[in-house]
Write a protein that holds these residues in place. Structure first.
Motif, mmCIF file in Angstrom:
data_model
loop_
_atom_site.group_PDB
_atom_site.id
_atom_site.type_symbol
_atom_site.label_atom_id
_atom_site.label_comp_id
_atom_site.label_asym_id
_atom_site.label_seq_id
_atom_site.Cartn_x
_atom_site.Cartn_y
_atom_site.Cartn_z
ATOM 1 N N HIS A 315 0.838 -1.200 0.000
ATOM 2 C CA HIS A 315 0.000 0.000 0.000
ATOM 3 C C HIS A 315 0.872 1.248 0.000
ATOM 4 C CE1 HIS A 315 -3.499 2.429 0.557
ATOM 5 N NE2 HIS A 315 -3.012 2.978 1.643
ATOM 6 N N THR A 319 0.753 4.055 -2.951
ATOM 7 C CA THR A 319 0.524 5.484 -2.772
ATOM 8 C C THR A 319 1.704 6.283 -3.323
ATOM 9 O OG1 THR A 319 1.369 5.278 -0.547
ATOM 10 C CG2 THR A 319 -0.997 5.372 -0.768
ATOM 11 N N ILE A 327 -3.806 1.328 -5.383
ATOM 12 C CA ILE A 327 -4.180 1.902 -4.092
ATOM 13 C C ILE A 327 -5.486 1.281 -3.603
ATOM 14 C CG2 ILE A 327 -4.872 4.004 -2.873
ATOM 15 C CD1 ILE A 327 -3.097 5.588 -4.698
ATOM 16 N N ARG A 331 -5.629 -0.969 -0.337
ATOM 17 C CA ARG A 331 -6.324 -0.255 0.725
ATOM 18 C C ARG A 331 -7.423 -1.134 1.323
ATOM 19 N NH1 ARG A 331 -10.436 3.434 1.143
ATOM 20 N NH2 ARG A 331 -9.919 5.336 2.252
ATOM 21 N N ARG A 335 -7.630 -2.737 5.164
ATOM 22 C CA ARG A 335 -8.740 -2.574 6.112
ATOM 23 C C ARG A 335 -9.304 -3.919 6.527
ATOM 24 N NH1 ARG A 335 -11.015 3.220 5.572
ATOM 25 N NH2 ARG A 335 -8.938 4.055 5.379
ATOM 26 N N ASN B 299 -15.366 -3.480 1.345
ATOM 27 C CA ASN B 299 -13.949 -3.667 1.072
ATOM 28 C C ASN B 299 -13.693 -4.895 0.192
ATOM 29 O OD1 ASN B 299 -12.622 -1.457 2.242
ATOM 30 N ND2 ASN B 299 -13.049 -2.274 4.283
#
Lengths: 368, 718
Positions: A315, A319, A327, A331, A335, B299
């Motif tokens: 990640h 970025t 990304i 990302r 999470r 997600n």
């Protein structure tokens, strides 16, 4: 794969494959020296080879040695021949080493060392995949909720022909290559990794951990941030850091460190075995493999934690490269990985409530 | 008594240790026999039993108790005893007790009993099912519960595979009795249903724990494909688990044929398709508020869509999320990323502007959004100043977050370069150009391993015609990426061609072709042809174009299916090739060939400024000046800023002299504003100055034209 008794009709094929595997074990023992008894005298040598940690460690140490992977590398030849035997079990054995081969190869390709041995193995994997796909791209038809499925009911019955198929290309069609063309290097390695991913459920833990370790190096997070100008140090901490989580494979760490030292001693600036270009064709299979390591069912904790730090590294890299596709993919994995760790609700919810209260304040301010 | 037991069943997980009264009774069975003493207990317990039961069930209870003459049979007793042991946490003991139940033998009876009970409930005719020797539904429930507990006990002691197989038996039995899902008329309070639901949930998890992905996925599919009346949350959690198993399992497990048949239309062809479908269904449930918001679903969906590259669809889903779930800036950021990834950069930029707009001023600026904004502006020269503004802001913020400093300086340098090309005044341009190189160099010092910075440095230097630095950096870049970048090769070839080292440039192109795949080879072939034209080798060039067009044709035939971006690139390339050929033939004076090529090019895009410009040049070469001017005018009316048409038009007008000179001059000035390095424009400007008598100025213009020509690459940088 298991040593179950086999029906008589299949027995000749079975014996043939055992013989092939025994031959492969034999030739491997010539290269490595002696093999553990568990492998050498196994009834199912291919399966034993696949799951034997000692052999895996020995092979990966050899693959990481400085100067390995040249055209006359016996081990690479063995890997090539074994893969070309077209025996599915033996091919799995070769695939276990894909992470190490790809890792060492990509890191060294920058320094233009002779790597024909690695290239031959990678091209064999690529060619295998090319034949299987038959010139077609790998596509996905995006589901349309307007069509009923066994999982849901559609509101309106589909009008025949009116439904436009939304087709997405996951992996473009493959061109056959006889050599590694430099602009296609990422693609060739990427396809080898796609093949690895397709068999990942059969891969042993050590292989996945090796992959994670190399990912950290490729992403190159530690380099250029804390250790400005001290590539080697940064690189070593990256490798060791990955393995600290990974545990066990001390031999690999040593081998890695040794290779760094050796090369570092040889020509300090040359071995930037760190950051490598990660175009999407390479990034995509990497994310898929790491996604499996992080969120795949029944993965050991050790692999999950390692994979999580890899996702962090990827990640970070995404970025930096400012690639939106990368990304978004990393990302979401980040999470999801975090959510798995602690079951506390998403941090965003609290920020959103903050946002609300601030909104409320603003409203009040306007009213007064 | 059975009622009381059933009442307990709901709580068997939570309640260890158990309630004492039953344990006393059941201990009796275990030691002594299946005596009639239980009967008393049964009726007593039945009295204070579950008030939730409807009449029919109570009646069933009474009748069954009567019919079974107040006694428990062997299996029921074992089931009860086993439950006790389970509740105490003695899983081995429970297992031993449960193993005494002969499920295989009882199976047909149980199936029959469930079917009969269902019929009875549906018909609301009590007693019908109890004729013959059918088991009571309570024994059935008890036995099913016993099986479930057996499975759980096995799970507890780590025998996951056996546990899963035990669980499977339950599902097999119930499914045989209810082949079309839960029949109508089975209330929510049915214990049998509850047991069955628990088994459905447990089954795939057990396979997963045992490490059998294939079986686990089959189990999930089995649980989800029939109307088992699971309730929203259970259903959703099973769907989510299946999606996760499919997305991350790492094995491609296609749907079994019978499921495909059931599906009928639009069957998913891969696991990721099936996973995305499930996630979309879940998202819809969230939208309809059937289930609550679950960030994991989103997600997973982002992950799935990222891998398949469906960002426009993803953007739609991000937009659909109800407010209050994400904070605004984050949501805009994700949305902008989606649009950017989908290639809709204008939309992305608009979203970023929102996030950075005045209304958000009170919030801390969101660094990733600012960086994204700068990056989006980098790609479009007209937004150069906006980009520079973002980049500066990002630079300011990242003074505290050092690890982005390299990135922000890189972007700032690129934006400065773009600004320089936009600026009208020479002094400002020079200043910005210097600033750009300085900033990029700074970025390269920070990010020593970032090859992209080096590329930008090479590119910017080339644009500034600073060929020495450009060459150095382009070579360094190719070295850093080990020759793996197509654009790196192209840049290098162009720089060398700008040094007027055409032969070497061609050699580089040859090498690049050797190192690249078919698609990129097409582009390099065109570059090679351009280099050959520049070297005045028209025959070779025509041969190269022939090769190129043949390869394009072959590519079109071979590709059954390709990316739309690739198709467009090839189409553009083909048109360019025909236009190049047209101008080559024009130079050679073979008008007919030139017209043929031009017509070919026009079939791709009639209203292309390039086509009309080419036509103008052809007409001019034939001395049809009036027609040529018209063609060039058409070209400019399509694209008012098309520099080559301006210059060509000025060249024609200048030969007319008189009043046309002023028009020509103004056209050239405009062209030079847009493209200060256009040597033809400078040359024509020189001619005009000469015709107007200002020789000094003319000399300056010619000098500029000459110098620029000496550093012009064969193709413009894009």
């Amino acid at each position: 794969m298991s040593a179950d008794p086999v029906a008589p009709a299949e027995s000749s094929a079975f014996w043939q494959s055992v013989q092939r595997a025994q031959a492969a074990v034999q030739s491997l023992s010539l290269i490595l020296g002696s093999l553990p008894d568990a492998v050498a005298s196994s009834e199912n040598p291919a399966a034993a080879l696949l799951n034997d940690e000692a052999v895996a460690r020995q092979v990966s140490i050899r693959l990481r040695r400085p100067g390995s992977g040249a055209g006359d590398d016996n081990l690479c030849r063995w890997l090539y021949d074994t893969f070309q035997s077209n025996d599915p079990d033996l091919q799995l054995v070769v695939l276990t080493f894909t992470p190490t081969i790809a890792g060492v190869y990509l890191s060294r390709a920058i320094s233009r060392e002779p790597l024909a041995g690695f290239e031959a193995v990678l091209l064999a994997l690529y060619a295998y995949e090319t034949v299987i796909r038959g010139g077609d791209p790998e596509t996905v038809i995006l589901p349309n909720l307007a069509n009923p499925s066994v999982y849901h009911e559609a509101k309106a019955p589909p009008k025949k022909g009116a439904m436009e198929l939304n087709i997405a290309v996951v992996s473009p069609a493959l061109e056959p290559y006889g050599t590694v063309r430099s602009t296609k290097r990422a693609r060739i390695v990427g396809v080898a990794l796609e093949l690895y991913y397709s068999k990942i459920s059969s891969m042993p833990l050590s292989s996945k951990l090796a992959f994670c370790e190399f990912c950290m190096v490729w992403a190159g997070q530690d380099i250029g941030t804390e250790n400005d100008g001290k590539e080697e140090g940064g690189e070593k901490t990256a490798a060791v850091g990955a393995d600290e989580n990974g545990g066990k494979d001390e031999g690999e760490v040593k081998a890695k460190a040794a290779s760094v030292d050796k090369n570092g001693g040889k020509e300090a600036g040359e071995v930037k075995a760190g950051r490598i270009p990660l175009p999407w064709e390479l990034f995509q299979p990497i994310v898929m493999i790491v996604g499996h390591c992080l969120l795949g069912p029944a993965n050991p904790e050790e692999l999950r934690t390692t994979a999580y730090s890899v996702v962090e590294g990827l990640h970070w890299r995404a970025t930096h490269d400012m690639n939106p596709q990368e990304i978004l993919a990393t990302r979401s994995l980040l999470r999801l990985g975090k959510m798995g760790d602690d079951t506390i609700a998403e941090p965003q919810i609290s920020t959103s409530s903050d946002d609300y209260s601030e909104e409320a304040l603003k409203m009040k301010a306007r009213l007064t | 008594m059975l009622c009381a037991c059933s009442g307990e069943q709901y709580r068997f997980e939570e309640e260890r240790p158990p309630s004492p009264p039953e344990s006393l009774a059941t201990r009796d069975f275990s030691t002594g026999g299946l005596s009639s003493r239980v009967g008393g207990l049964s009726s007593r317990a039945g009295g204070d039993g579950d008030s939730k039961l409807d009449d029919a069930q109570v009646d069933d209870v009474v009748e069954s108790t009567l019919r079974e003459t107040l006694s428990l049979n062997y299996e029921e007793a074992r089931a009860l005893l086993g439950r006790l042991e389970y509740q105490r946490g003695n899983f081995d003991a429970a297992l031993q007790v449960f193993q005494g139940i002969d499920i295989v033998g009882l199976r047909p009876k149980i199936i029959k009993a469930i079917a009969a009970w269902t019929r009875a409930r549906q018909a609301r005719r009590r007693g019908e099912c109890l004729q013959g020797n059918a088991m009571s539904i309570h024994s059935v429930t008890l036995l099913i519960e016993a099986m479930l507990l057996k499975s759980k006990s096995l799970e507890e002691i780590g025998r996951f595979k056996d546990a899963a197989l035990e669980c499977k038996t339950i599902i097999d039995i119930v499914e045989s009795a209810w082949p079309h899902g839960i029949p109508e008329g089975i209330g929510d309070d049915s214990k049998l249903k509850e047991m069955f639901h628990k088994a459905l949930e447990l089954f795939p998890k057990l396979w997963m724990q045992a490490g059998f992905l294939e079986e686990a996925i089959a189990a999930y599919r089995r649980a989800l494909m029939k109307p088992w009346d699971l309730g929203f949350s259970r259903w959703a959690s099973l769907q989510k688990d299946l999606a996760v198993a499919l997305l991350y399992g790492g094995a491609e497990l296609s749907l079994p044929p019978h499921l495909q048949q059931l599906w009928g239309y639009a069957v998913p062809t891969s696991n990721i398709e099936e996973a995305i479908l499930l996630l979309l269904i879940l998202m819809r449930k969230v939208t309809f508020q059937e289930i609550s918001w679950d960030p994991e679903i989103m997600n997973h969906l982002i992950y799935g869509f990222s891998l398949t590259g469906q960002f426009e669809v993803l953007a739609g889903h991000v937009e659909q999320i109800l407010p209050g779930i994400y904070d605004r800036v984050e949501r805009w950021y994700v949305l902008a990323l989606c649009y950017h990834a989908a290639g809709l950069d204008d939309d992305a930029l608009n979203v970023v502007r929102k996030a950075l707009s005045y209304s958000e001023k009170k919030h801390k600026p969101h660094l990733p959004s600012v960086i994204l904004g700068a990056k989006l502006c980098c790609k479009r020269p007209l937004h150069a100043w906006e980009g520079a503004k973002y980049a500066m802001k990002a630079n300011e913020i990242s003074q505290n977050q050092k690890h982005f400093l390299g990135v922000t300086n890189h972007l700032l340098g690129v934006c400065y370069g773009n600004c320089a090309r936009l600026s009208v005044s020479d002094s400002q341009r020079l200043k910005l150009q210097n600033e750009s190189l300085k900033t990029l160099q700074h970025a390269a010092n920070i990010e020593k391993n970032d090859s992209e910075v080096v590329y930008s440095l090479a590119r910017e230097s080339t644009m500034q015609r600073n060929l020495h630095i450009a060459l150095e950096n382009a070579t360094k870049y190719l070295d850093m990426v080990a020759g793996s970048s197509v654009r790196g090769w192209k840049l290098l070839a162009l720089i060398v061609s700008a040094e007027q080292n055409l032969r070497e440039a061609e050699a580089i192109v040859d090498l690049a072709m050797y190192e690249s795949g078919a698609m990129d080879q097409l582009e390099f072939l065109r570059l090679k042809a351009l280099l050959q034209v520049a070297q005045e080798q028209p025959k070779n060039a025509i041969e190269t174009y022939k090769n190129l067009l043949a390869m394009v044709k072959a590519w079109k035939e071979l590709q059954k299916w390709s990316l739309s971006s690739e198709v467009k690139a090839v189409k553009d390339l083909e048109m360019e090739a025909w236009l190049d050929l047209a101008s080559l033939y024009t130079k050679l004076g073979s008008w007919n060939d030139s017209y043929v090529c031009l017509d070919k090019a026009k079939t791709f895009e009639l209203f292309s400024p390039k086509c009309w410009h080419s036509k103008g040049k052809l007409l001019e070469a034939q001395s049809k000046q009036q027609e040529a001017l018209i063609a060039l005018l058409v070209s400019l009316s399509i694209e008012p800023d098309y520099v080559p048409s301006m210059v060509s038009m000025a060249a024609i007008l200048r030969t007319r002299g008189g009043k046309s000179l002023a028009t020509a001059r103004s056209l050239l000035m405009n062209a030079l504003r847009l493209e200060p390095t256009n040597h033809e424009a400078w040359m024509n400007l020189g001619f005009i100055s000469k015709a107007e008598g200002s020789l000094h100025q003319a000399a300056d213009c010619f000098q500029a034209a000459y110098e620029l020509r000496q550093s012009t690459p064969v193709q413009n940088f894009v």
